[in-house]
Design a protein around this motif. Structure first.
Motif, short mmCIF file in Angstrom:
data_model
loop_
_atom_site.label_atom_id
_atom_site.label_comp_id
_atom_site.label_asym_id
_atom_site.label_seq_id
_atom_site.Cartn_x
_atom_site.Cartn_y
_atom_site.Cartn_z
N GLU A 1 0.69 -1.23 -0.05
CA GLU A 1 0.10 -0.09 -0.07
C GLU A 1 0.85 1.28 0.21
O GLU A 1 0.17 2.42 -0.46
CB GLU A 1 -1.04 0.00 1.21
N GLN A 2 1.96 1.26 0.55
CA GLN A 2 3.02 2.31 0.56
C GLN A 2 3.99 2.35 -0.66
O GLN A 2 4.75 3.25 -0.70
CB GLN A 2 3.63 2.33 1.94
N ALA A 3 3.59 1.29 -1.44
CA ALA A 3 4.76 1.42 -2.59
C ALA A 3 3.89 1.32 -3.94
O ALA A 3 2.51 1.07 -3.95
CB ALA A 3 5.59 0.35 -2.51
N ASP A 4 4.51 1.49 -5.03
CA ASP A 4 3.77 1.65 -6.32
C ASP A 4 3.66 -0.01 -6.65
O ASP A 4 4.69 -0.38 -7.73
CB ASP A 4 4.48 2.35 -7.22
N ALA A 5 2.86 -0.72 -6.14
CA ALA A 5 2.98 -2.31 -6.43
C ALA A 5 1.32 -2.71 -6.61
O ALA A 5 0.94 -3.49 -6.14
CB ALA A 5 3.52 -3.03 -5.10
N GLU A 6 0.74 -1.88 -7.62
CA GLU A 6 -0.52 -2.24 -7.83
C GLU A 6 -0.75 -3.66 -8.57
O GLU A 6 -1.70 -4.37 -8.09
CB GLU A 6 -1.23 -1.15 -8.92
N GLU A 7 0.29 -4.10 -9.23
CA GLU A 7 0.12 -5.55 -9.85
C GLU A 7 -0.04 -6.60 -8.62
O GLU A 7 -0.85 -7.57 -8.91
CB GLU A 7 1.30 -5.88 -10.51
N PHE A 8 1.05 -6.37 -7.70
CA PHE A 8 1.01 -7.35 -6.64
C PHE A 8 -0.35 -7.44 -5.80
O PHE A 8 -0.89 -8.58 -5.59
CB PHE A 8 2.04 -6.84 -5.48
N ARG A 9 -0.81 -6.15 -5.59
CA ARG A 9 -2.00 -5.95 -4.79
C ARG A 9 -3.12 -6.62 -5.54
O ARG A 9 -4.09 -7.47 -4.99
CB ARG A 9 -2.39 -4.58 -4.43
N VAL A 10 -3.34 -6.49 -6.82
CA VAL A 10 -4.28 -7.03 -7.55
C VAL A 10 -4.51 -8.63 -7.66
O VAL A 10 -5.31 -9.23 -7.46
CB VAL A 10 -4.51 -6.48 -9.26
N ARG A 11 -3.20 -9.15 -7.84
CA ARG A 11 -3.00 -10.59 -7.99
C ARG A 11 -3.10 -11.30 -6.50
O ARG A 11 -3.75 -12.23 -6.42
CB ARG A 11 -1.58 -10.79 -8.45
N PHE A 12 -2.72 -10.47 -5.41
CA PHE A 12 -2.75 -10.95 -4.25
C PHE A 12 -4.48 -11.22 -3.67
O PHE A 12 -4.86 -12.30 -3.40
CB PHE A 12 -2.10 -10.22 -3.47
N ASP A 13 -4.91 -9.93 -4.12
CA ASP A 13 -6.55 -10.04 -3.82
C ASP A 13 -7.43 -11.05 -4.37
O ASP A 13 -8.17 -11.70 -4.15
CB ASP A 13 -7.31 -8.68 -4.15
N GLN A 14 -6.80 -11.46 -5.76
CA GLN A 14 -7.54 -12.44 -6.62
C GLN A 14 -7.19 -13.80 -6.17
O GLN A 14 -8.12 -14.57 -5.91
CB GLN A 14 -6.90 -12.35 -8.26
N ALA A 15 -6.14 -14.00 -5.74
CA ALA A 15 -5.69 -15.23 -5.17
C ALA A 15 -6.35 -15.72 -3.89
O ALA A 15 -6.78 -16.73 -3.53
CB ALA A 15 -4.30 -15.47 -5.09
N ALA A 16 -6.51 -14.38 -3.00
CA ALA A 16 -7.05 -14.48 -1.66
C ALA A 16 -8.66 -14.79 -1.74
O ALA A 16 -9.26 -14.85 -0.82
CB ALA A 16 -6.62 -13.46 -0.76
N GLY A 17 -9.12 -14.37 -2.78
CA GLY A 17 -10.59 -14.11 -2.99
C GLY A 17 -11.23 -12.94 -2.38
O GLY A 17 -12.21 -13.14 -2.11
N SER A 18 -10.52 -11.91 -2.37
CA SER A 18 -10.97 -10.79 -1.63
C SER A 18 -11.02 -9.50 -2.77
O SER A 18 -10.33 -9.60 -3.66
CB SER A 18 -10.26 -10.10 -0.59
N PRO A 19 -12.20 -8.73 -2.74
CA PRO A 19 -12.49 -7.96 -3.47
C PRO A 19 -11.26 -6.71 -3.59
O PRO A 19 -10.55 -6.53 -2.53
CB PRO A 19 -13.58 -7.20 -3.27
N PRO A 20 -11.02 -5.97 -5.02
CA PRO A 20 -9.82 -5.06 -4.93
C PRO A 20 -10.30 -3.86 -4.17
O PRO A 20 -11.44 -3.73 -4.08
CB PRO A 20 -9.51 -4.93 -6.38
N ALA A 21 -9.18 -3.28 -3.46
CA ALA A 21 -9.44 -2.08 -2.68
C ALA A 21 -9.84 -0.97 -3.46
O ALA A 21 -9.52 -0.69 -4.56
CB ALA A 21 -8.23 -1.76 -1.68
#
Length: 610
Positions: A590-610
């Motif tokens: 969240e504190q870095a420019d890592a949108e790709e990681f956040r999207v992939r993680f949320d998809q794998a965890a089954g949680s909606p993107p922020a």
């Protein structure tokens, strides 16, 4: 034209019809010498008798083929035999097969007047495809693909590609333990004999074993597989067979609908959040809670036999081996529902069926192994309360069977889980519990000769010591583990200790260095583990998550995020436990420019993107 209830599930069955329809060209190129026309012919009249017989059958086929909505093709003659259906005056039956694109054939019988009495559409058994000539004695076609000729010296039930296809991992979302594409295809095509053959190929059971489970003789199973007995085309018998073999009845939907994909999803992991169902129950109510969990998931109520013999033990062990492969290839979230179902079946057989003392001990041992596997899958799936309950039940079964090695396995898994919970919650009590479990395993293994087993015990003790902050004991245990491995392989090494190598010791040492605050040394060791291609992909993926955590702890956030992306972008299933290791990285992203990681993680965890 009439159709029976049995014929509805068998495929298509046509009774005698007076209708006629014209088609062009000859449909038949051979005759069966046991047909009435051939039986009455002299040697000189053989050719004429063949023509008469061919004309008779061709006329019958012109009546029936338009109703079947299939194209013309070459007729291939097969074996004559006495059919088990029809009027008592059917004394000279014959079987013929017509090769179609779907691998089906037509079978018809003669009556005493030399007339074609009935036609049935069924599976192709023991006949080559049109244009390849007749089958030589002893030759067989693969009943699954119906195109590969099996070597007469090969006793395998299926050809090599079909055998691989029926093994775990053949479908991405298996709906039950033995699910595979060839099995779905056989059900959709109403080839129930082939379905039984594929089931035996997947489980490794003999015809005698399957007959004992179903309540039939070995010869009856053989007749069912070759299409000479229509037992399973009776819907009541098909349901009884499914119950005896623990096949969920919803799996039989393709038989009714005729489509391979027309089955319900039985593998949804949402139904197997087992914490509420299994945690905190005593042993007397454990089996009921487990059965309630399986039933709530939408699977059928499990049926058990009145008396269990060695065939049931072999079936359960085959299921155990299949589940381990399924876990390795598809992940614990896919294997857990089927593992819980099989474990529940084993528990009910142990509790409710009659058996001899020797079979009873074998049932206790395989039940303990299944409980251990279920506990491991729940642990991998992040369901720690259910894992603890399942491990506890497995330990009781292993103790009842007086099986020291299975008890050791359970204690070591419980020690691993306690060390994990000690790290997550930071409580020394869980670390002390982990050490007690490892010490108990060491006591039971005092007479064991397996170096890998003793090395694993030292690894579990080392992880418990480091959680307690005892660095000297941690280093001492790691040194003893290395010494044990230097003794080399031993015939007593259990299959579940194969992962214990120098790489595993490096991973344990790296985990200790992270806890002791030496992240650079941990990063070097984790990198060696991740690059070890001899380890399974799942193990390397999990240690890559550890590597990402060590990088984040050392301040290298960018490289940590890159490691996390490589895990999520691999295309392989990511266990819940591995995702939990990436949770701190998700917060840091969240504190870095890592949108790709956040999207992939949320998809794998089954949680909606922020």
């Amino acid at each position: 034209m009439t159709m029976s209830l049995r014929a509805f599930f068998a495929g298509v069955a046509f009774e005698r019809s007076g209708a006629a329809a014209a088609t062009d060209g000859p449909l038949l190129t051979g005759t069966d010498p046991r047909s009435p026309a051939m039986a009455e012919a002299s040697t000189d009249d053989t050719t004429r008798a063949a023509e008469v017989t061919a004309a008779m059958i061709n006329e019958r086929l012109r009546t029936l083929l338009p109703a079947l909505s299939v194209g013309d093709g070459q007729i291939v003659s097969g074996l004559g035999h006495k059919m088990d259906e029809g009027a008592p005056d059917v004394t000279c039956p014959a079987r013929w097969r017509r090769d179609l694109s779907g691998g089906r054939y037509y079978r018809w019988s003669w009556n005493s007047n030399g007339e074609c009495a009935s036609v049935r559409l069924g599976p192709l058994v023991g006949v080559r495809r049109a244009g390849r000539g007749s089958m030589a004695r002893g030759e067989r076609l693969c009943p699954a693909c119906k195109s590969t000729l099996l070597n007469r010296y090969n006793n395998d039930l299926l050809c090599a590609p079909c055998t691989r296809a029926v093994k775990p991992g053949g479908v991405n979302a298996p709906e039950w333990l033995w699910d595979s594409l060839p099995m779905r295809r056989a059900l959709a095509n109403h080839e129930l004999g082939t379905f039984v053959t594929i089931l035996r190929a997947a489980t490794g059971l003999s015809q005698l074993d399957l007959g004992n489970i179903f309540g039939l003789s070995q010869s009856a199973i053989s007749l069912i597989e070759t299409g000479q007995r229509d037992t399973l085309y009776d819907i009541r018998e098909l349901r009884r067979f499914a119950d005896a073999c623990d096949i969920p009845r919803k799996v039989l939907l393709p038989v009714v609908l005729g489509l391979e994909s027309d089955t319900l999803d039985l593998s949804s992991s949402r139904a197997f959040e087992a914490s509420e169902g299994l945690a905190g129950v005593d042993r007397r109510s454990f089996t009921g809670s487990l059965l309630g969990l399986v039933t709530a998931s939408g699977l059928d109520l499990i049926q058990v036999p009145d008396r269990a013999d060695a065939a049931y033990v072999r079936y359960l062990r085959a299921g155990l081996a299949s589940l381990r492969e399924q876990d390795e290839k598809l992940g614990g979230d896919v294997a857990l529902p089927q593992a819980l179902r099989l474990f529940a079946r084993a528990r009910r057989i142990i509790d409710e069926s009659d058996y001899t003392d020797s079979v009873g001990r074998e049932l206790l041992m395989v039940g303990a192994d299944l409980g251990t596997l279920c506990g491991w899958l729940a642990y991998e799936n992040g369901d720690q309360k259910a894992a603890r309950a399942l491990y506890g039940e497995a330990g009781l079964l292993a103790g009842s069977a007086d099986d020291a090695q299975t008890s050791i396995h359970v204690y070591l898994n419980m020690s691993q889980q306690s060390s994990y919970l000690a790290r997550v919650h930071g409580t020394p009590g869980m670390a002390r519990e982990a050490l007690r479990f490892a010490d108990r395993a060491a006591h039971l293994a005092r007479h064991e000769r397996s170096p890998r087993l003793h090395a694993l015990i030292q690894i579990r003790q080392a992880l418990a010591y480091v959680r307690l902050g005892d660095e000297p004991a941690f280093r001492r245990s790691l040194g003893q583990a290395k010494d044990e491995l230097q003794r080399g392989d031993h015939p007593d090494d259990a299959p579940w200790t194969r992962f214990v190598t120098a790489s595993e010791i490096n991973g344990c040492e790296a985990t200790g260095f992270v806890h002791l605050g030496s992240s650079p040394r941990a990063i070097d060791l984790y990198s060696k583990v991740v690059s070890d291609t001899r380890r399974s992909l799942r193990d390397r993926t999990h240690y890559r998550a550890y590597l990402a955590g060590a990088l984040l702890h050392s301040g290298d956030r960018a490289q940590a995020i890159n490691e996390g992306i490589s895990i999520l972008a691999s295309g392989s299933p990511v266990p819940r436990r591995t995702l939990n290791e990436l949770q701190p990285l998700r917060a840091a992203s969240e504190q870095a420019d890592a949108e790709e990681f956040r999207v992939r993680f949320d998809q794998a965890a089954g949680s909606p993107p922020a």
